[in-house]
Motif scaffolding. Structure first.
Motif, PDB file in Angstrom:
ATOM      1  N   MET A 187      -3.987 -10.847  -0.406  1.00  9.09           N
ATOM      2  CA  MET A 187      -2.761 -11.560  -0.782  1.00  9.09           C
ATOM      3  C   MET A 187      -2.397 -12.678   0.188  1.00  9.09           C
ATOM      4  SD  MET A 187      -0.353  -8.452  -2.234  1.00  9.09           S
ATOM      5  CE  MET A 187      -0.592  -7.350  -0.828  1.00  9.09           C
ATOM      6  N   LEU A 188      -2.078 -12.342   1.415  1.00 11.26           N
ATOM      7  CA  LEU A 188      -1.668 -13.354   2.394  1.00 11.26           C
ATOM      8  C   LEU A 188      -2.637 -13.350   3.569  1.00 11.26           C
ATOM      9  CD1 LEU A 188       2.216 -12.844   2.560  1.00 11.26           C
ATOM     10  CD2 LEU A 188       0.928 -14.561   1.263  1.00 11.26           C
ATOM     11  N   GLY A 189      -2.843 -14.512   4.159  1.00  9.67           N
ATOM     12  CA  GLY A 189      -3.786 -14.639   5.257  1.00  9.67           C
ATOM     13  C   GLY A 189      -3.118 -14.780   6.604  1.00  9.67           C
ATOM     14  N   ILE A 190      -3.716 -15.611   7.458  1.00  9.04           N
ATOM     15  CA  ILE A 190      -3.290 -15.712   8.852  1.00  9.04           C
ATOM     16  C   ILE A 190      -2.019 -16.533   9.038  1.00  9.04           C
ATOM     17  CG2 ILE A 190      -5.606 -15.366   9.756  1.00  9.04           C
ATOM     18  CD1 ILE A 190      -5.896 -18.359  10.046  1.00  9.04           C
ATOM     19  N   GLY A 191      -1.492 -17.107   7.975  1.00  8.58           N
ATOM     20  CA  GLY A 191      -0.288 -17.924   8.124  1.00  8.58           C
ATOM     21  C   GLY A 191       1.014 -17.157   8.005  1.00  8.58           C
ATOM     22  N   ALA A 192       0.954 -15.862   7.725  1.00  4.32           N
ATOM     23  CA  ALA A 192       2.182 -15.083   7.523  1.00  4.32           C
ATOM     24  C   ALA A 192       2.963 -14.950   8.824  1.00  4.32           C
ATOM     25  CB  ALA A 192       1.840 -13.704   6.980  1.00  4.32           C
ATOM     26  N   LYS A 193       4.290 -15.120   8.725  1.00  3.60           N
ATOM     27  CA  LYS A 193       5.166 -14.974   9.886  1.00  3.60           C
ATOM     28  C   LYS A 193       6.456 -14.290   9.444  1.00  3.60           C
ATOM     29  CE  LYS A 193       3.482 -19.082  12.331  1.00  3.60           C
ATOM     30  NZ  LYS A 193       3.856 -20.405  12.913  1.00  3.60           N
ATOM     31  N   GLY A 194       6.951 -13.384  10.281  1.00  2.00           N
ATOM     32  CA  GLY A 194       8.222 -12.734   9.986  1.00  2.00           C
ATOM     33  C   GLY A 194       8.095 -11.700   8.887  1.00  2.00           C
ATOM     34  N   ARG A 195       9.232 -11.298   8.365  1.00  3.90           N
ATOM     35  CA  ARG A 195       9.253 -10.246   7.344  1.00  3.90           C
ATOM     36  C   ARG A 195       8.821 -10.817   5.996  1.00  3.90           C
ATOM     37  NH1 ARG A 195      11.015  -5.908   9.670  1.00  3.90           N
ATOM     38  NH2 ARG A 195      10.988  -4.762   7.719  1.00  3.90           N
ATOM     39  N   LEU A 196       8.211  -9.973   5.200  1.00  8.91           N
ATOM     40  CA  LEU A 196       7.665 -10.405   3.916  1.00  8.91           C
ATOM     41  C   LEU A 196       8.760 -10.739   2.914  1.00  8.91           C
ATOM     42  CD1 LEU A 196       4.818  -7.757   3.500  1.00  8.91           C
ATOM     43  CD2 LEU A 196       4.516 -10.208   3.888  1.00  8.91           C
ATOM     44  N   ARG A 197       8.509 -11.766   2.119  1.00 10.39           N
ATOM     45  CA  ARG A 197       9.380 -12.103   1.007  1.00 10.39           C
ATOM     46  C   ARG A 197       8.854 -11.427  -0.260  1.00 10.39           C
ATOM     47  NH1 ARG A 197       9.776 -18.681   2.042  1.00 10.39           N
ATOM     48  NH2 ARG A 197      10.627 -18.565   4.183  1.00 10.39           N
ATOM     49  N   GLU A 198       9.681 -11.485  -1.297  1.00  7.95           N
ATOM     50  CA  GLU A 198       9.239 -10.952  -2.582  1.00  7.95           C
ATOM     51  C   GLU A 198       8.265 -11.921  -3.249  1.00  7.95           C
ATOM     52  OE1 GLU A 198       9.621  -8.068  -3.509  1.00  7.95           O
ATOM     53  OE2 GLU A 198      11.308  -7.368  -2.294  1.00  7.95           O
ATOM     54  N   PRO A 199       7.301 -11.443  -3.994  1.00  8.92           N
ATOM     55  CA  PRO A 199       7.107 -10.040  -4.395  1.00  8.92           C
ATOM     56  C   PRO A 199       6.302  -9.221  -3.385  1.00  8.92           C
ATOM     57  CG  PRO A 199       5.454 -11.368  -5.470  1.00  8.92           C
ATOM     58  CD  PRO A 199       6.304 -12.331  -4.668  1.00  8.92           C
ATOM     59  N   PHE A 200       5.877  -9.879  -2.271  1.00 12.52           N
ATOM     60  CA  PHE A 200       4.957  -9.209  -1.356  1.00 12.52           C
ATOM     61  C   PHE A 200       5.587  -7.986  -0.689  1.00 12.52           C
ATOM     62  CE2 PHE A 200       3.672 -13.710  -1.455  1.00 12.52           C
ATOM     63  CZ  PHE A 200       2.415 -13.546  -1.998  1.00 12.52           C
ATOM     64  N   ALA A 201       6.881  -8.070  -0.383  1.00  9.27           N
ATOM     65  CA  ALA A 201       7.531  -6.928   0.266  1.00  9.27           C
ATOM     66  C   ALA A 201       7.452  -5.686  -0.608  1.00  9.27           C
ATOM     67  CB  ALA A 201       8.984  -7.274   0.597  1.00  9.27           C
ATOM     68  N   THR A 202       7.740  -5.853  -1.901  1.00 10.73           N
ATOM     69  CA  THR A 202       7.680  -4.710  -2.823  1.00 10.73           C
ATOM     70  C   THR A 202       6.252  -4.231  -3.018  1.00 10.73           C
ATOM     71  OG1 THR A 202       9.675  -5.385  -4.006  1.00 10.73           O
ATOM     72  CG2 THR A 202       8.131  -3.974  -5.188  1.00 10.73           C
ATOM     73  N   ILE A 203       5.319  -5.161  -3.176  1.00  9.15           N
ATOM     74  CA  ILE A 203       3.917  -4.782  -3.400  1.00  9.15           C
ATOM     75  C   ILE A 203       3.373  -4.003  -2.206  1.00  9.15           C
ATOM     76  CG2 ILE A 203       1.576  -5.656  -3.732  1.00  9.15           C
ATOM     77  CD1 ILE A 203       2.851  -8.062  -5.184  1.00  9.15           C
ATOM     78  N   VAL A 204       3.628  -4.500  -1.010  1.00 13.61           N
ATOM     79  CA  VAL A 204       3.141  -3.824   0.194  1.00 13.61           C
ATOM     80  C   VAL A 204       3.750  -2.431   0.320  1.00 13.61           C
ATOM     81  CG1 VAL A 204       3.289  -3.857   2.721  1.00 13.61           C
ATOM     82  CG2 VAL A 204       2.503  -5.890   1.475  1.00 13.61           C
ATOM     83  N   HIS A 205       5.031  -2.331   0.006  1.00 12.34           N
ATOM     84  CA  HIS A 205       5.687  -1.014   0.051  1.00 12.34           C
ATOM     85  C   HIS A 205       5.019  -0.052  -0.929  1.00 12.34           C
ATOM     86  CE1 HIS A 205       8.817   2.037   0.316  1.00 12.34           C
ATOM     87  NE2 HIS A 205       8.891   2.021  -0.995  1.00 12.34           N
ATOM     88  N   LEU A 206       4.743  -0.513  -2.152  1.00 10.26           N
ATOM     89  CA  LEU A 206       4.089   0.334  -3.148  1.00 10.26           C
ATOM     90  C   LEU A 206       2.703   0.767  -2.677  1.00 10.26           C
ATOM     91  CD1 LEU A 206       5.005  -1.567  -6.451  1.00 10.26           C
ATOM     92  CD2 LEU A 206       6.024   0.555  -5.596  1.00 10.26           C
ATOM     93  N   CYS A 207       1.943  -0.165  -2.114  1.00 12.41           N
ATOM     94  CA  CYS A 207       0.593   0.153  -1.650  1.00 12.41           C
ATOM     95  C   CYS A 207       0.621   1.180  -0.527  1.00 12.41           C
ATOM     96  CB  CYS A 207      -0.116  -1.109  -1.177  1.00 12.41           C
ATOM     97  SG  CYS A 207      -0.483  -2.306  -2.477  1.00 12.41           S
ATOM     98  N   ASN A 208       1.516   0.984   0.426  1.00 19.09           N
ATOM     99  CA  ASN A 208       1.581   1.890   1.571  1.00 19.09           C
ATOM    100  C   ASN A 208       2.032   3.290   1.173  1.00 19.09           C
ATOM    101  OD1 ASN A 208       0.735  -0.169   3.263  1.00 19.09           O
ATOM    102  ND2 ASN A 208       2.785  -0.634   4.027  1.00 19.09           N
ATOM    103  N   GLU A 209       2.760   3.380   0.062  1.00 24.63           N
ATOM    104  CA  GLU A 209       3.257   4.683  -0.381  1.00 24.63           C
ATOM    105  C   GLU A 209       2.224   5.467  -1.179  1.00 24.63           C
ATOM    106  OE1 GLU A 209       6.426   6.243   0.101  1.00 24.63           O
ATOM    107  OE2 GLU A 209       6.373   4.767   1.719  1.00 24.63           O
ATOM    108  N   GLN A 210       1.235   4.763  -1.736  1.00 25.25           N
ATOM    109  CA  GLN A 210       0.257   5.436  -2.592  1.00 25.25           C
ATOM    110  C   GLN A 210      -0.882   6.039  -1.762  1.00 25.25           C
ATOM    111  OE1 GLN A 210       0.575   6.061  -5.737  1.00 25.25           O
ATOM    112  NE2 GLN A 210       2.417   4.830  -6.045  1.00 25.25           N
ATOM    113  N   SER A 211      -1.449   7.116  -2.279  1.00 29.17           N
ATOM    114  CA  SER A 211      -2.561   7.781  -1.592  1.00 29.17           C
ATOM    115  C   SER A 211      -3.885   7.161  -2.031  1.00 29.17           C
ATOM    116  CB  SER A 211      -2.556   9.279  -1.887  1.00 29.17           C
ATOM    117  OG  SER A 211      -2.621   9.517  -3.275  1.00 29.17           O
ATOM    118  N   VAL A 212      -4.043   5.868  -1.749  1.00 31.40           N
ATOM    119  CA  VAL A 212      -5.274   5.149  -2.061  1.00 31.40           C
ATOM    120  C   VAL A 212      -5.924   4.700  -0.757  1.00 31.40           C
ATOM    121  CG1 VAL A 212      -4.480   4.338  -4.313  1.00 31.40           C
ATOM    122  CG2 VAL A 212      -4.047   2.945  -2.275  1.00 31.40           C
TER     123      VAL A 212
END
Length: 335
Positions: A128-153
């Protein structure tokens, strides 16, 4: 192994394209395919895979990875998590190749739909995002990352987990927590920092054909065991412990003898010849049973340090405590 900042990595890409004449589309193809075959070490033929595709180079890599896996016969769902207008340049070219190869992809309109796929998946690949990310994630990435981290994958990341800053000095962030990261060309500084390293999981570096001889030498690299061995001095066969330095370790207390014990053992293992410990008298029996090679010098808890003139090096403070000395005055030697 070179270690780069985000800006240095951008500069390497620029040099590869402008000085060496390598096309961006070719580099993206190389990167996506190299990462795919690296990730295959963690993927089984029966796994159901979700590839999360963003914008920029990471998104373009994601289309290459999804296409390569599909061509190899894997069960893959490719999810584009950004609007079409965000896909441009080399990434757009690889999106067209993906479509022309006869492979479908899904656009994320609702996070609930993606979450359904994640619950059914065995592997999630973060492109999704590369080396340019800074600070806290904006939407939709914040929600997507939360969903991924919560799943047992099994969570696999491309180059850098989404949300992780590439450089040092950033503490406020949230990010995709990968079990494994396939790093492209060179590790970024955050691979080795305490607050960011856990998000990478295990990692390795893949090479994509950049012209390394054209790059500036930033004199920043991983110090490995071979480097340590090369710099260790050789000892004379007839030397003795007095030939290799005398050190004093001042610290410890009746209730905290452990840290000074470990410090003394580390000093002796690193090559110090003679180590003396100045500590509270009541702590000596427990320390002496842990580190038999050390000697002890007289030091009353809360008192003044012993004469230091005969020592080559002194370590002060571990386990010494913070309480005031008897009589209410502060200790002469602080923690």
């Amino acid at each position: 192994m070179d270690i780069v900042t985000a800006q240095e990595m951008y500069e390497r890409d620029r040099v590869a394209m402008e000085a060496a004449g390598l096309e961006g589309e070719l580099l993206m193809e190389n990167a996506g395919r190299a990462v795919t075959y690296d990730l295959l070490r963690h993927i089984l033929p029966e796994h159901k895979i979700v590839v999360l595709i963003g914008a920029g180079n990471n998104g373009g890599d994601g289309f290459v990875i999804a296409r390569t896996l599909l061509n190899l016969g894997y069960d893959v769902e490719a999810w584009q998590v950004v609007p079409d207008t965000k896909i441009s340049g080399d990434a757009e070219a690889h999106k067209r190749i993906f479509q022309a190869s006869g492979h479908p992809y899904r656009r994320m309109n609702r996070s609930e739909d993606l979450n359904t796929s994640l619950r059914q998946a065995d592997v999630c690949i973060d492109a999704m995002l590369g080396i340019g990310a800074k600070g806290r994630l904006r939407e939709p990435f914040a929600t997507i990352v939360h969903l991924c981290n919560e799943q047992s994958v099994l969570r696999l990341a491309v180059d850098i987990p989404t949300g992780v800053p590439a450089d040092e000095g950033v503490d406020d962030f949230d990010a995709f927590k990968a079990h494994y990261t396939s790093i492209i060309e060179a590790p970024k500084q955050s691979v080795f920092l305490q607050q960011t390293e856990p998000f990478y999981g295990k990692w390795s570096v893949v090479e994509i054909g950049l012209p390394v001889k054209c790059f500036a030498n930033h004199q920043r690299r991983l110090w490995e065991v071979s480097d340590l061995k090369r710099t260790m001095p050789e000892r004379d066969a007839h030397s003795h412990k007095g030939s290799h330095g005398k050190g004093l370790i001042l610290g410890g207390s009746r209730y905290m003898p452990g840290s000074v014990s470990m410090t003394a053992r580390a000093a002796l293992r690193s090559g110090s010849g003679l180590i003396a410990i100045a500590t509270d008298r009541q702590a000596i029996p427990s320390i002496a049973s842990f580190i038999q090679e050390a000697t002890f010098v007289e030091y009353e808890e809360g008192g003044r340090a012993p004469d230091l003139s005969s020592y080559d090096g002194v370590a002060v403070g571990m386990g010494i405590g913070r309480e005031a000395a008897q009589g209410g005055s502060d200790r002469t030697i602080g923690s």
